[in-house]
Design a protein around this motif. Structure first.
Motif, PDB file in Angstrom:
ATOM      1  N   GLU A 138      43.601  -6.228  76.913  1.00  0.00           N
ATOM      2  CA  GLU A 138      43.861  -7.659  77.046  1.00  0.00           C
ATOM      3  C   GLU A 138      44.169  -8.294  75.686  1.00  0.00           C
ATOM      4  N   LEU A 139      43.442  -7.882  74.652  1.00  0.00           N
ATOM      5  CA  LEU A 139      43.718  -8.395  73.302  1.00  0.00           C
ATOM      6  C   LEU A 139      45.120  -8.018  72.840  1.00  0.00           C
ATOM      7  N   LEU A 140      45.540  -6.792  73.116  1.00  0.00           N
ATOM      8  CA  LEU A 140      46.898  -6.373  72.743  1.00  0.00           C
ATOM      9  C   LEU A 140      47.952  -7.168  73.504  1.00  0.00           C
ATOM     10  N   VAL A 141      47.731  -7.341  74.798  1.00  0.00           N
ATOM     11  CA  VAL A 141      48.698  -8.055  75.633  1.00  0.00           C
ATOM     12  C   VAL A 141      48.803  -9.514  75.219  1.00  0.00           C
ATOM     13  N   ASN A 142      47.682 -10.106  74.824  1.00  0.00           N
ATOM     14  CA  ASN A 142      47.705 -11.507  74.412  1.00  0.00           C
ATOM     15  C   ASN A 142      48.543 -11.734  73.158  1.00  0.00           C
ATOM     16  N   ASP A 143      48.795 -10.679  72.421  1.00  0.00           N
ATOM     17  CA  ASP A 143      49.612 -10.774  71.220  1.00  0.00           C
ATOM     18  C   ASP A 143      50.987 -10.140  71.445  1.00  0.00           C
ATOM     19  N   HIS A 144      51.395 -10.062  72.709  1.00  0.00           N
ATOM     20  CA  HIS A 144      52.624  -9.355  73.056  1.00  0.00           C
ATOM     21  C   HIS A 144      53.371 -10.140  74.122  1.00  0.00           C
ATOM     22  N   SER A 145      54.665 -10.248  73.952  1.00  0.00           N
ATOM     23  CA  SER A 145      55.481 -10.883  74.976  1.00  0.00           C
ATOM     24  C   SER A 145      55.496  -9.990  76.212  1.00  0.00           C
ATOM     25  N   THR A 146      55.208 -10.566  77.373  1.00  0.00           N
ATOM     26  CA  THR A 146      55.147  -9.752  78.588  1.00  0.00           C
ATOM     27  C   THR A 146      56.305 -10.040  79.538  1.00  0.00           C
ATOM     28  N   GLN A 168      62.777  -2.296  76.325  1.00  0.00           N
ATOM     29  CA  GLN A 168      61.846  -1.176  76.469  1.00  0.00           C
ATOM     30  C   GLN A 168      61.278  -1.069  77.895  1.00  0.00           C
ATOM     31  N   ASN A 169      61.717  -1.937  78.803  1.00  0.00           N
ATOM     32  CA  ASN A 169      61.208  -1.924  80.170  1.00  0.00           C
ATOM     33  C   ASN A 169      61.377  -0.532  80.773  1.00  0.00           C
ATOM     34  N   GLY A 170      60.282   0.027  81.243  1.00  0.00           N
ATOM     35  CA  GLY A 170      60.300   1.373  81.810  1.00  0.00           C
ATOM     36  C   GLY A 170      59.947   2.443  80.789  1.00  0.00           C
ATOM     37  N   LEU A 171      60.105   2.144  79.513  1.00  0.00           N
ATOM     38  CA  LEU A 171      59.779   3.082  78.444  1.00  0.00           C
ATOM     39  C   LEU A 171      58.582   2.620  77.623  1.00  0.00           C
ATOM     40  N   CYS A 172      58.128   1.411  77.895  1.00  0.00           N
ATOM     41  CA  CYS A 172      57.097   0.753  77.104  1.00  0.00           C
ATOM     42  C   CYS A 172      55.751   1.467  77.208  1.00  0.00           C
ATOM     43  N   GLN A 173      55.117   1.692  76.064  1.00  0.00           N
ATOM     44  CA  GLN A 173      53.817   2.348  76.039  1.00  0.00           C
ATOM     45  C   GLN A 173      52.721   1.464  76.649  1.00  0.00           C
ATOM     46  N   LEU A 174      52.846   0.134  76.510  1.00  0.00           N
ATOM     47  CA  LEU A 174      51.887  -0.756  77.168  1.00  0.00           C
ATOM     48  C   LEU A 174      51.987  -0.634  78.688  1.00  0.00           C
ATOM     49  N   GLN A 175      53.206  -0.548  79.205  1.00  0.00           N
ATOM     50  CA  GLN A 175      53.386  -0.374  80.646  1.00  0.00           C
ATOM     51  C   GLN A 175      52.802   0.965  81.097  1.00  0.00           C
ATOM     52  N   LYS A 176      53.048   2.001  80.321  1.00  0.00           N
ATOM     53  CA  LYS A 176      52.535   3.329  80.661  1.00  0.00           C
ATOM     54  C   LYS A 176      51.007   3.320  80.691  1.00  0.00           C
ATOM     55  N   PHE A 177      50.400   2.727  79.668  1.00  0.00           N
ATOM     56  CA  PHE A 177      48.941   2.642  79.635  1.00  0.00           C
ATOM     57  C   PHE A 177      48.438   1.837  80.824  1.00  0.00           C
ATOM     58  N   SER A 178      49.119   0.736  81.120  1.00  0.00           N
ATOM     59  CA  SER A 178      48.740  -0.122  82.236  1.00  0.00           C
ATOM     60  C   SER A 178      48.736   0.665  83.552  1.00  0.00           C
ATOM     61  N   ARG A 179      49.772   1.462  83.769  1.00  0.00           N
ATOM     62  CA  ARG A 179      49.850   2.274  84.989  1.00  0.00           C
ATOM     63  C   ARG A 179      48.767   3.354  85.018  1.00  0.00           C
ATOM     64  N   ASN A 180      48.581   4.060  83.901  1.00  0.00           N
ATOM     65  CA  ASN A 180      47.628   5.174  83.860  1.00  0.00           C
ATOM     66  C   ASN A 180      46.180   4.730  84.002  1.00  0.00           C
ATOM     67  N   HIS A 181      45.878   3.496  83.613  1.00  0.00           N
ATOM     68  CA  HIS A 181      44.495   3.038  83.614  1.00  0.00           C
ATOM     69  C   HIS A 181      44.262   1.842  84.534  1.00  0.00           C
ATOM     70  N   ASN A 182      45.198   1.622  85.452  1.00  0.00           N
ATOM     71  CA  ASN A 182      45.069   0.533  86.432  1.00  0.00           C
ATOM     72  C   ASN A 182      44.759  -0.803  85.773  1.00  0.00           C
ATOM     73  N   GLN A 183      45.436  -1.083  84.679  1.00  0.00           N
ATOM     74  CA  GLN A 183      45.310  -2.366  83.989  1.00  0.00           C
ATOM     75  C   GLN A 183      46.501  -3.223  84.392  1.00  0.00           C
ATOM     76  N   SER A 184      46.324  -4.523  84.378  1.00  0.00           N
ATOM     77  CA  SER A 184      47.457  -5.395  84.660  1.00  0.00           C
ATOM     78  C   SER A 184      47.553  -6.442  83.566  1.00  0.00           C
ATOM     79  N   PHE A 185      48.757  -6.941  83.399  1.00  0.00           N
ATOM     80  CA  PHE A 185      48.960  -7.998  82.425  1.00  0.00           C
ATOM     81  C   PHE A 185      48.343  -9.269  82.980  1.00  0.00           C
ATOM     82  N   PRO A 186      47.583 -10.010  82.180  1.00  0.00           N
ATOM     83  CA  PRO A 186      46.932 -11.226  82.681  1.00  0.00           C
ATOM     84  C   PRO A 186      47.944 -12.221  83.228  1.00  0.00           C
ATOM     85  N   ASP A 187      47.667 -12.790  84.409  1.00  0.00           N
ATOM     86  CA  ASP A 187      48.576 -13.756  85.031  1.00  0.00           C
ATOM     87  C   ASP A 187      48.757 -14.994  84.169  1.00  0.00           C
TER      88      ASP A 187
END
Length: 140
Positions: free
Chosen positions: A88-96, A103-122
């Motif tokens: 969440e701290l990383l995402v808060n400092d990142h344009s979502t 980088q859509n589809g190649l993004c490491q934040l997206q990959k981490f989000s998928r692998n660890h069932n994390q979502s970008f805060p609404d």
């Protein structure tokens, strides 16, 4: 030389030489731990998303080198909560605005989000300006 064993989530894996724990985890099929480590560099240890427990102690897998037999846990409630907060701290400092990002589809934040069932805060998504709405307001 007799190889040593590392236990990961209750399963034993042999190893023979000193190596980086994050790299070893990836070689064993554990994917999506951390964003900052590259095999070409030792580590910058900035993302705090590669946390694991080694013999009960929380460590960054990108900074930990295995030399002796150890017990590693990659998932438990405490690690999940810490990594969720760090994500969440990383995402808060990142344009979502993923749809517009090259980088859509190649993004490491997206990959981490998928692998660890994390979502970008609404609430983070709602802060992003919608350029089309802004342009449309100019024509009213």
């Amino acid at each position: 030389m007799v190889g040593k064993e590392i236990t990961i989530n209750g399963h034993r894996y042999p190893f023979e030489k000193i190596q980086n724990l994050k790299v070893f985890l990836e070689q064993q099929g554990f994917q999506g731990y951390g964003l900052c480590h590259s095999p070409a560099i030792i580590s910058s240890a900035r993302c705090e998303l590669c946390l694991v427990k080694v013999d009960g102690k929380i460590v960054r897998s990108c900074e930990f080198f295995i030399n002796d037999s150890v017990n590693v846990e990659t998932e438990d409630e405490e690690l999940k909560n810490i990594m969720s907060s760090n994500f969440e701290l990383l995402v808060n400092d990142h344009s979502t605005d993923c749809e517009r990002c090259h980088q859509n589809g190649l993004c490491q934040l997206q990959k981490f989000s998928r692998n660890h069932n994390q979502s970008f805060p609404d609430d983070k998504k709602s802060e992003l300006p919608n350029e089309i709405d802004e342009l449309a307001r100019g024509f009213k």
